[in-house]
Motif scaffolding. Sequence first.
Motif, mmCIF file in Angstrom:
data_model
loop_
_atom_site.group_PDB
_atom_site.id
_atom_site.type_symbol
_atom_site.label_atom_id
_atom_site.label_comp_id
_atom_site.label_asym_id
_atom_site.label_seq_id
_atom_site.Cartn_x
_atom_site.Cartn_y
_atom_site.Cartn_z
ATOM 1 N N LEU A 124 56.426 -62.726 35.037
ATOM 2 C CA LEU A 124 55.367 -61.730 34.918
ATOM 3 C C LEU A 124 54.207 -62.226 34.059
ATOM 4 O O LEU A 124 53.044 -61.920 34.332
ATOM 5 C CB LEU A 124 55.941 -60.433 34.330
ATOM 6 C CG LEU A 124 54.973 -59.253 34.221
ATOM 7 C CD1 LEU A 124 54.309 -58.946 35.554
ATOM 8 C CD2 LEU A 124 55.693 -58.018 33.685
ATOM 9 N N HIS A 125 54.484 -63.014 33.014
ATOM 10 C CA HIS A 125 53.399 -63.527 32.177
ATOM 11 C C HIS A 125 52.486 -64.448 32.984
ATOM 12 O O HIS A 125 51.252 -64.369 32.883
ATOM 13 C CB HIS A 125 53.971 -64.282 30.979
ATOM 14 C CG HIS A 125 52.917 -64.852 30.076
ATOM 15 N ND1 HIS A 125 51.974 -64.067 29.452
ATOM 16 C CD2 HIS A 125 52.637 -66.143 29.704
ATOM 17 C CE1 HIS A 125 51.167 -64.827 28.726
ATOM 18 N NE2 HIS A 125 51.542 -66.084 28.874
ATOM 19 N N ALA A 126 53.086 -65.298 33.818
ATOM 20 C CA ALA A 126 52.285 -66.173 34.675
ATOM 21 C C ALA A 126 51.490 -65.356 35.683
ATOM 22 O O ALA A 126 50.331 -65.665 35.985
ATOM 23 C CB ALA A 126 53.195 -67.159 35.402
ATOM 24 N N SER A 127 52.095 -64.285 36.193
ATOM 25 C CA SER A 127 51.405 -63.427 37.152
ATOM 26 C C SER A 127 50.165 -62.803 36.526
ATOM 27 O O SER A 127 49.098 -62.758 37.158
ATOM 28 C CB SER A 127 52.358 -62.330 37.638
ATOM 29 O OG SER A 127 51.687 -61.417 38.472
ATOM 30 N N LEU A 128 50.271 -62.334 35.286
ATOM 31 C CA LEU A 128 49.118 -61.742 34.606
ATOM 32 C C LEU A 128 47.995 -62.761 34.410
ATOM 33 O O LEU A 128 46.815 -62.449 34.591
ATOM 34 C CB LEU A 128 49.549 -61.171 33.251
ATOM 35 C CG LEU A 128 50.460 -59.935 33.296
ATOM 36 C CD1 LEU A 128 51.045 -59.659 31.917
ATOM 37 C CD2 LEU A 128 49.711 -58.721 33.804
#
Length: 461
Positions: free
Chosen positions: A170-174
């Motif tokens: 999720l951090h990479a997605s953001l």
Amino acid sequence: MDFTLPLIVATVALFSVLLSSSAKDSNSFFKGVSATGRPPGLITLTLSQVTTWIFARSLMNAAILGYYYGIWGTLAYAAYYLSFLTGGKIIDHLRFNRGYDSVQAFLLDRFGQVGSTCYNFVVGLRLISEVFANLLVIGILFGVAGSQAYTLAVIGLALVTLTYSMIGGLHASLRTDLLQMLLFIAVLLVLVLSAIGSGHLTLAALNFKPFDITSPGPILLIVALLQIWSYPMHDPVMMDRGFLADRDTTRRSFLHAAWISMLCILLFGGLGVMAGAHGSSGENMHQVLSRLLGELPMLLFSAALVISAMSTLDSTLASASRLVVVNMGMLPASLHNGRMIMALFMLLGLVLLFTGNQDLFSAVAVSGTASLYLAPVVFFSLWGGREQIPLWSYLGAFLLAVAGAALYFTESAGHSQWLGELHKYTKLLYISITVLAIGCLLFWVGDALSSRRRTPLASTV
């Protein structure tokens, strides 16, 4: 120009991989916090919300609806983005007023394991359909369904997106959402300016389909206004982003995401309206736009769809891993398990793509109709504070909504004619009204009966 679009895709993919720093722990992978433990800020959260909802399918749908039904078709699709306002209110009550950390936790508390399981079923189907729909748009851009170019484009983008999604969760997605949204805005502005400069995007063109309440565009607008009360709650990508930041940041991100996304949808859909106003018999939307705008703007048109598809796919995969590992608790919260779930959902989306229905709006309509069972949950259990709604009310609303979604799917695909020769959007309106009205009635009756049973007990104390 044949290799230009693949080059653009490869460049965006490369930067997305470079931005995707490897997740060090489960908080980063599943909850989106930075390496220092900081949640996303307002700009990151807002643009992430926008770009994950302005996905390739949405852009294509907005343009196609504008092409066939004029500005009213595009307005109808833009109305779905009012879901950010209702979704923000749902999150605010759910998380900050009632203290739950997920939709599943709320439903588990109110309706037990059955309530949570029904929700997870609907959410799981939506996530798989998101993977399918966005890969479908990519395939269509590169070739005819079933062709080698189509297949290679779909599989290639699937592998690239899966790779950088598995790196950072999720951090990479953001982080990649922020880059992809900025690129999308730049491309959209160039497209709109090109359309205005061509002299074809005029008020007369935008009004080539006058308002008629019985025509498909206005009818679909009414459907959207019925479905926005439940639609956001069944969208795990939107709901996940409501549990990342503090209350003020979360509230403002939903508010700003609403107007930004609606503006983007209207601008992009306006291209479809323009094409519809100047189309000739036998031409499809893409052919008309190519004739009106030329080769370079159409390359940007395709690039906008590719960028939005990538941004949605990585967010969908992140939400899928969070759903199964964190919210459902089916597996230990490890990076390995999160990555494994991402790969599984991508595989399921690919299977559906190569074997299933390829009507883009059907996925939206079926999903939105199934979500209508959550409207009485929102009205009575969440906002109304009714804590004694019986399980049979919930199950009745759920089964009715699933049946309504299945009926619309068979009717729109031509497999049945139980609702006669009406336009499919008129059928969708009737189904939506029925599901919503009876679902609310089931909750009202259930609450009334529960109140009656409690009253004698209270009077004897």
